[in-house]
Design an enzyme around this catalytic site. Sequence first.
Site, short mmCIF file in Angstrom:
data_model
loop_
_atom_site.label_atom_id
_atom_site.label_comp_id
_atom_site.label_asym_id
_atom_site.label_seq_id
_atom_site.Cartn_x
_atom_site.Cartn_y
_atom_site.Cartn_z
N LEU A 7 9.25 -12.80 13.95
CA LEU A 7 9.98 -12.87 12.68
C LEU A 7 10.24 -14.33 12.32
CD1 LEU A 7 12.46 -9.87 13.15
CD2 LEU A 7 10.43 -9.92 11.71
N HIS B 261 4.06 -3.29 24.15
CA HIS B 261 5.48 -3.38 24.47
C HIS B 261 5.72 -2.50 25.68
CE1 HIS B 261 9.81 -3.30 24.18
NE2 HIS B 261 9.78 -4.17 23.18
N ARG C 273 2.86 -13.28 23.10
CA ARG C 273 4.00 -13.69 22.26
C ARG C 273 5.33 -13.51 23.00
NH1 ARG C 273 7.44 -10.53 18.52
NH2 ARG C 273 6.40 -8.78 19.53
N ARG D 30 6.50 -9.94 28.58
CA ARG D 30 5.97 -8.60 28.33
C ARG D 30 4.67 -8.26 29.00
NH1 ARG D 30 7.35 -7.77 22.08
NH2 ARG D 30 9.56 -7.79 22.57
N LYS E 135 0.80 -1.23 0.00
CA LYS E 135 0.00 0.00 0.00
C LYS E 135 0.83 1.27 0.00
CE LYS E 135 -1.55 0.21 4.84
NZ LYS E 135 -2.75 0.12 5.65
N ALA F 54 11.86 -3.60 13.19
CA ALA F 54 12.23 -4.58 14.21
C ALA F 54 13.64 -4.28 14.72
CB ALA F 54 12.15 -6.00 13.64
N GLN F 55 13.78 -4.33 16.02
CA GLN F 55 15.08 -3.96 16.60
C GLN F 55 15.79 -5.17 17.18
OE1 GLN F 55 14.65 -0.85 19.54
NE2 GLN F 55 14.03 0.68 18.03
N GLY G 226 15.57 -8.56 17.20
CA GLY G 226 16.09 -9.59 16.31
C GLY G 226 15.13 -10.74 16.11
N GLU H 123 16.13 -11.51 25.47
CA GLU H 123 14.99 -10.62 25.74
C GLU H 123 14.08 -11.27 26.78
OE1 GLU H 123 13.20 -8.87 22.15
OE2 GLU H 123 14.94 -9.57 21.08
P1 FAD Z 1 4.66 -6.25 8.00
O1 FAD Z 1 6.12 -6.26 8.10
O2 FAD Z 1 3.92 -5.32 8.86
O3 FAD Z 1 4.27 -5.93 6.49
C1 FAD Z 1 2.93 -5.71 6.13
C2 FAD Z 1 2.89 -5.22 4.71
O4 FAD Z 1 1.56 -5.22 4.24
C3 FAD Z 1 3.40 -3.80 4.52
O5 FAD Z 1 4.19 -3.79 3.38
C4 FAD Z 1 2.13 -2.99 4.30
O6 FAD Z 1 2.32 -1.84 3.55
C5 FAD Z 1 1.29 -4.00 3.55
N1 FAD Z 1 -0.16 -3.78 3.63
C6 FAD Z 1 -0.93 -3.68 4.74
N2 FAD Z 1 -2.21 -3.51 4.40
C7 FAD Z 1 -2.27 -3.49 3.05
C8 FAD Z 1 -3.30 -3.33 2.09
N3 FAD Z 1 -4.58 -3.12 2.46
N4 FAD Z 1 -2.99 -3.37 0.78
C9 FAD Z 1 -1.70 -3.53 0.37
N5 FAD Z 1 -0.68 -3.68 1.23
C10 FAD Z 1 -0.96 -3.66 2.55
N6 FAD Z 1 9.39 -9.00 15.97
C11 FAD Z 1 10.44 -9.81 16.21
O7 FAD Z 1 10.35 -11.03 16.04
N7 FAD Z 1 11.63 -9.28 16.60
C12 FAD Z 1 11.82 -7.95 16.80
O8 FAD Z 1 12.90 -7.51 17.14
C13 FAD Z 1 10.71 -7.09 16.59
N8 FAD Z 1 10.83 -5.75 16.80
C14 FAD Z 1 9.79 -4.94 16.47
C15 FAD Z 1 9.94 -3.56 16.58
C16 FAD Z 1 8.93 -2.71 16.19
C17 FAD Z 1 9.10 -1.23 16.32
C18 FAD Z 1 7.72 -3.25 15.66
C19 FAD Z 1 6.62 -2.34 15.21
C20 FAD Z 1 7.55 -4.61 15.58
C21 FAD Z 1 8.57 -5.47 15.99
N9 FAD Z 1 8.44 -6.86 15.89
C22 FAD Z 1 9.50 -7.67 16.14
C23 FAD Z 1 7.24 -7.45 15.30
C24 FAD Z 1 7.55 -7.77 13.83
O9 FAD Z 1 8.36 -6.76 13.29
C25 FAD Z 1 6.30 -7.91 13.01
O10 FAD Z 1 5.39 -8.75 13.63
C26 FAD Z 1 6.65 -8.50 11.64
O11 FAD Z 1 7.66 -7.75 11.05
C27 FAD Z 1 5.42 -8.54 10.78
O12 FAD Z 1 5.82 -8.92 9.49
P2 FAD Z 1 4.72 -9.15 8.39
O13 FAD Z 1 5.41 -9.55 7.15
O14 FAD Z 1 3.65 -10.01 8.91
O15 FAD Z 1 4.04 -7.70 8.22
C1 SIN Z 2 12.15 -5.50 20.83
O1 SIN Z 2 13.21 -5.38 20.23
O2 SIN Z 2 12.00 -5.25 22.02
C2 SIN Z 2 10.98 -5.98 20.07
C3 SIN Z 2 11.06 -7.44 19.94
C4 SIN Z 2 9.75 -8.02 19.55
O3 SIN Z 2 8.73 -7.34 19.50
O4 SIN Z 2 9.73 -9.23 19.32
#
Ligand code: FAD
Ligand code: SIN
Length: 526
Positions: A390, A241, A384, A288, A34, A45-46, A48, A113
């Site tokens: 990831l 978080h 979780r 958490r 989108k 994601a920070q 890992g 973590e």
């Molecule tokens: P996303 O990465 O969210 O991708 C979703 C995609 O879908 C995006 O490209 C978006 O634009 C697209 N999209 C959404 N709706 C539509 C639509 N209607 N039409 C077209 N496209 C659309 N998890 C960990 O395991 N380790 C970490 O260290 C960690 N750190 C994090 C830190 C932060 C700040 C955040 C926010 C999350 C963190 N998480 C972490 C959680 C993890 O990053 C996410 O759960 C994971 O990346 C989700 O991946 P995904 O591919 O499911 O979705």
């Molecule tokens: C974090 O780095 O604290 C986020 C990790 C996660 O959401 O899994």
Amino acid sequence: MIKETDFLVIGSGIAGLSFALKVAEHGKVILISKTTLEESNTKYAQGGIAAVTYEPDNFEKHIEDTLIAGDGLCKREIVEMVVSEAPAQIKQLIKWGVNFDQNEKGKYDLGREGGHSEYRVLHHKDNTGEVIQNSLVRKVREHKNIEIFENHFAVDLITQHHLGKLVKRSHKDTECYGAYVLDLNTDQVNTYLSKVTLIATGGTGNLYDTTTNPKIATGDGIAMVYRAKGIIENMEFMQFHPTSLYNPGEKPSFLITEALRGFGAILKTIDGEKFMNKYDKRGSLAPRDIVARAIDYEMKISGDDHVHLDCTHLDPEKLKNHFPNIYKKCLSLNIDFTKDPVPVIPAAHYMCGGIKVDKNGCSTINRLYAAGEVSSTGLHGANRLASNSLSEAVVYADRAAKDAITKIKDVELKKEIPEWNAHGTTYPEEMVMITQNYKEVQQIMSNYVGIVRSNLRLDRALRRLEIIYKETERLYEKSILSQKLCELRNLINVGYLILKMAQGLHESRGLHYTIDYPKKGTISEF
Ligand code: FAD
Ligand code: SIN
């Protein structure tokens, strides 16, 4: 316009990109995002990605930690499957160019973590997600079988409903034929027909006014599948978080990774009192749900707007080297984390529930897969474990890809789908109706459906959400579609699901805590 493909992938985070790369060897792929391919939750994601790499860690320990965090609601066979398949999928990420930190002996530098009994989190400094996202996007952009549509917004899934047939949630034969997609450059809704479709649209953090999630996280995939009559589950388990940077007005809230607590940082009140050991013997590194609730409680008792995360006792050079982006961000606000405590508050972060899928990522609608945060696999249960998402996303993208590759041999494109009907619609007269309702939804959810809940708060939230729902549906029916309107509609949908499921759970468990049923002991009805 009508587009046809073998595999339709909606979403360009770790789940959508890795699925696309795998299936692209076996057919034509259309990938829709989108905004730009680069923007996703994944990018931020920070900490890992959690997986067993070296002794003394082993699968049993990772499984046990995941089950404990999930507070009795994880599916053990799924936990065992994801934990044991994660290392191979991480090797695949490395082959695609993801570069995890290593120590001077050439071994992976593993972080820790909350809730992890061992060091097991592979990372790249404090920007693991950005490195993963960039590596996968590079590969996808190079692939000749992947056609990319950026600034394209998936509006609704196409099923037999669009052929005039009755579709019910209880039906076993509902099929997905593709999606209607809004081209944000032209405001046209086009038809994308596909043999199979993957929903990988990520999370729902923007339901709340304080979230670590970027603007794209509006629950679109969950709402689309709910409207298409797929099954959605476990929505009451929204993870907050514990530590986002307290900087009022900044959206999204900047995350202060839990890995910093794994490195030795300690949570304290503004008066400098350590408080976590009052709540859990694991202190600042408890799971958490426990830490976020403890912070919420301390803030309510003291009336303070935030608590502190103290790193000042840790080696300053190692800190800066390991967490360079957090150091830089804090410094931009005149906080030097080697000398000053960092102000932190909890923020909406991760949706544990979502589209119900089986072991291969198949949803309850035929020809429709879901992977990543949008899905509910049974891995996370009621809470979780950090950095498991990831790993879950890559394991399920792989499983869904394998299943979809065999499935497309037996299915044909459904051709006689009507095009989107925009007859009689006009541009909304006042966009403020949409933006104001968006903010109201966030306030309702933040005030009444946050870390601590009650029957009274949930009832009040539902009544208010229903008013906004009716207004928005009326507007939707007569409007030329816009991204903001569709997102508002989706958020209302997802908020409703969280509320109904929270109302049906007459106990406190994991991330769902209610003062009316403070004890565990399931009565779940939805
Ligand atoms: P996303 O990465 O969210 O991708 C979703 C995609 O879908 C995006 O490209 C978006 O634009 C697209 N999209 C959404 N709706 C539509 C639509 N209607 N039409 C077209 N496209 C659309 N998890 C960990 O395991 N380790 C970490 O260290 C960690 N750190 C994090 C830190 C932060 C700040 C955040 C926010 C999350 C963190 N998480 C972490 C959680 C993890 O990053 C996410 O759960 C994971 O990346 C989700 O991946 P995904 O591919 O499911 O979705
Ligand atoms: C974090 O780095 O604290 C986020 C990790 C996660 O959401 O899994």
